[in-house]
Structures are given as C-alpha cells and as structure tokens.
Design an enzyme around this catalytic site. Sequence first.
Site, PDB file in Angstrom:
ATOM      1  N   ASP A 125     -12.408   9.570  -2.916  1.00  0.00           N
ATOM      2  CA  ASP A 125     -13.705  10.244  -2.988  1.00  0.00           C
ATOM      3  C   ASP A 125     -13.608  11.481  -3.876  1.00  0.00           C
ATOM      4  O   ASP A 125     -14.602  12.171  -4.082  1.00  0.00           O
ATOM      5  CB  ASP A 125     -14.185  10.654  -1.594  1.00  0.00           C
TER       6      ASP A 125
ATOM      7  N   LYS B 212      -3.765  21.220  -8.475  1.00  0.00           N
ATOM      8  CA  LYS B 212      -3.252  22.181  -9.455  1.00  0.00           C
ATOM      9  C   LYS B 212      -2.547  21.458 -10.606  1.00  0.00           C
ATOM     10  O   LYS B 212      -1.812  20.509 -10.403  1.00  0.00           O
ATOM     11  CB  LYS B 212      -2.283  23.153  -8.779  1.00  0.00           C
TER      12      LYS B 212
ATOM     13  N   GLU C 100       0.867  -1.173   0.000  1.00  0.00           N
ATOM     14  CA  GLU C 100       0.000   0.000   0.000  1.00  0.00           C
ATOM     15  C   GLU C 100       0.906   1.225   0.000  1.00  0.00           C
ATOM     16  O   GLU C 100       1.767   1.377   0.875  1.00  0.00           O
ATOM     17  CB  GLU C 100      -0.921   0.045   1.213  1.00  0.00           C
TER      18      GLU C 100
ATOM     19  N   GLU D  53       5.042   4.654   3.352  1.00  0.00           N
ATOM     20  CA  GLU D  53       4.634   6.019   3.698  1.00  0.00           C
ATOM     21  C   GLU D  53       5.861   6.923   3.633  1.00  0.00           C
ATOM     22  O   GLU D  53       6.919   6.588   4.183  1.00  0.00           O
ATOM     23  CB  GLU D  53       4.018   6.053   5.103  1.00  0.00           C
TER      24      GLU D  53
ATOM     25  N   THR E 111     -10.603   2.422   4.849  1.00  0.00           N
ATOM     26  CA  THR E 111      -9.554   3.193   5.497  1.00  0.00           C
ATOM     27  C   THR E 111     -10.207   4.196   6.449  1.00  0.00           C
ATOM     28  O   THR E 111     -11.434   4.367   6.463  1.00  0.00           O
ATOM     29  CB  THR E 111      -8.707   3.964   4.473  1.00  0.00           C
ATOM     30  N   GLU E 112      -9.371   4.914   7.220  1.00  0.00           N
ATOM     31  CA  GLU E 112      -9.903   5.952   8.096  1.00  0.00           C
ATOM     32  C   GLU E 112     -10.642   7.023   7.298  1.00  0.00           C
ATOM     33  O   GLU E 112     -11.736   7.457   7.672  1.00  0.00           O
ATOM     34  CB  GLU E 112      -8.773   6.602   8.915  1.00  0.00           C
ATOM     35  N   TYR E 113     -10.036   7.433   6.185  1.00  0.00           N
ATOM     36  CA  TYR E 113     -10.667   8.452   5.345  1.00  0.00           C
ATOM     37  C   TYR E 113     -11.971   7.945   4.741  1.00  0.00           C
ATOM     38  O   TYR E 113     -12.955   8.673   4.645  1.00  0.00           O
ATOM     39  CB  TYR E 113      -9.716   8.881   4.231  1.00  0.00           C
ATOM     40  N   GLU E 114     -11.971   6.697   4.317  1.00  0.00           N
ATOM     41  CA  GLU E 114     -13.166   6.129   3.704  1.00  0.00           C
ATOM     42  C   GLU E 114     -14.332   6.116   4.684  1.00  0.00           C
ATOM     43  O   GLU E 114     -15.468   6.443   4.325  1.00  0.00           O
ATOM     44  CB  GLU E 114     -12.866   4.714   3.207  1.00  0.00           C
TER      45      GLU E 114
ATOM     46  N   ASP F  78      -3.237  11.963  -2.074  1.00  0.00           N
ATOM     47  CA  ASP F  78      -3.291  13.416  -2.217  1.00  0.00           C
ATOM     48  C   ASP F  78      -3.673  13.757  -3.658  1.00  0.00           C
ATOM     49  O   ASP F  78      -3.014  13.307  -4.596  1.00  0.00           O
ATOM     50  CB  ASP F  78      -1.916  14.001  -1.888  1.00  0.00           C
TER      51      ASP F  78
END
Length: 219
Positions: free
Chosen positions: A154, A122, A44, A69, A194-197, A118
């Site tokens: 998302d 731009k 990942e 990471e 995931t946490e964000y999901e 991320d």
Amino acid sequence: MRLRNIPGADEYIKDSEFVIRETPDYKGRWAEEIFSNSNSIHIEIGMGKGKFITELAKENPNINYLGIERYSSVLLRAVTKFEKEPLDNLRFLCVDARMLSDIVGEDEINRIYLNFSDPWPKDRHAKRRLTSPGFLDIYHKIISPEGQLEFKTDNTDLFDYSITTINESSLWEMYRYTYDLHNEPSMNEGNIMTEYEEKFATLGNPIHKLIAKPVNNNK
C-alpha cells in the site's frame, strides 16, 4: 513495525519439524528432499504470520510452498498456528533473503511473492528494500525461466521505486501492474489478502500490485 522479541522463539523455531534449517544441503533438490515429490515450488519472502501462504497451500495441494521469514519472533506466530493444522506442501525457513541463492538452486523456484515488505523509506537504506537491484539479482538466480515475481504493497513510494528498479533491470521485465488492485478485476481475481492487506483495505487505502518476469537470455 516488527513484533517485539519473544523469549524462547529461537529455540522453538530450531526444534520445530516444520522449519527447515538454513542449509545448502537441499540446494537443487528441495522438492524431492523436503516434499518428496517433483512439484513446483513457490516462496513468500517476509511471510509474517503466514495467513497468505497458508491459504495458498490449502488451495493448491499440488504446489510446494516455502514461507521465508527472517525474524524468529515473527515466524513463531505462524508456526504455532500451523502446528494445529499442518499441511504436507508447506514448510518454513528462518533465514535472511540475502542467503537464498546460497541454499536454493538455479531455476528451482517457480514463483516469488513479496507482500507488504518493509519500505525502508530512507535513501541510505534503499539496498534493504526487497525490490532493490541487489535482491532482484538474487531472485533471478533462483527463478525458473517461466516463473514470475509478484509484489503487493500500500506504500506508493515503495511501489514507484519497485517499478523503476524493474524497468531499469536487465534481468526482469514488467508484465502487469496496478495502483488499485481491488478495483482491477483481471488482476484481483483469486487474490488472497494478507493481514496487512485486510487492515489497509478496511482503511480505504488502495493496494498496489505488480507482476514481473525474468529475462531469460540473462540466465
């Protein structure tokens, strides 16, 4: 938004037995040297606090996992939590994904996960997106012929961009995709959030997912 810098994070990560140093010494031999087996390796990229890859490793003890990471202050959160309940089939790398083909061997990885990367919105930052052509080229160098790339987000603009880059690539072909993962039973089966999901799903944001496979005649 990235977590703020945590004093001492670099030193802690450097000394952890669960974080593998950025090195070409294991290139082509990660399973044997790090995990002492010949099982397949899944990675990942941009693993954040590590919830996703840790749950995968728990559910699949016969697969080796590498959580990658770039930022030590982010990785620190995952490592300190992992130390309380370590797993033999999961290790971490604190490294820029641009370095992967220098330290991982050709065809050595069986699956690549990109989760809520991320978006770099731009245009001048497009090359930094983890689904940009440059990164797709790096992934193709390390993915096995039967492997696959899975991407969740998302961010609709980033997802549209990713579909375009894959469809225009001579190295990858689109296998499946959906703009509403949680309402697509065939693709959502066995999904680990995931946490964000979890956060975005609670807000009602649809989650997008694609699966791509390498074009093997370019290997």
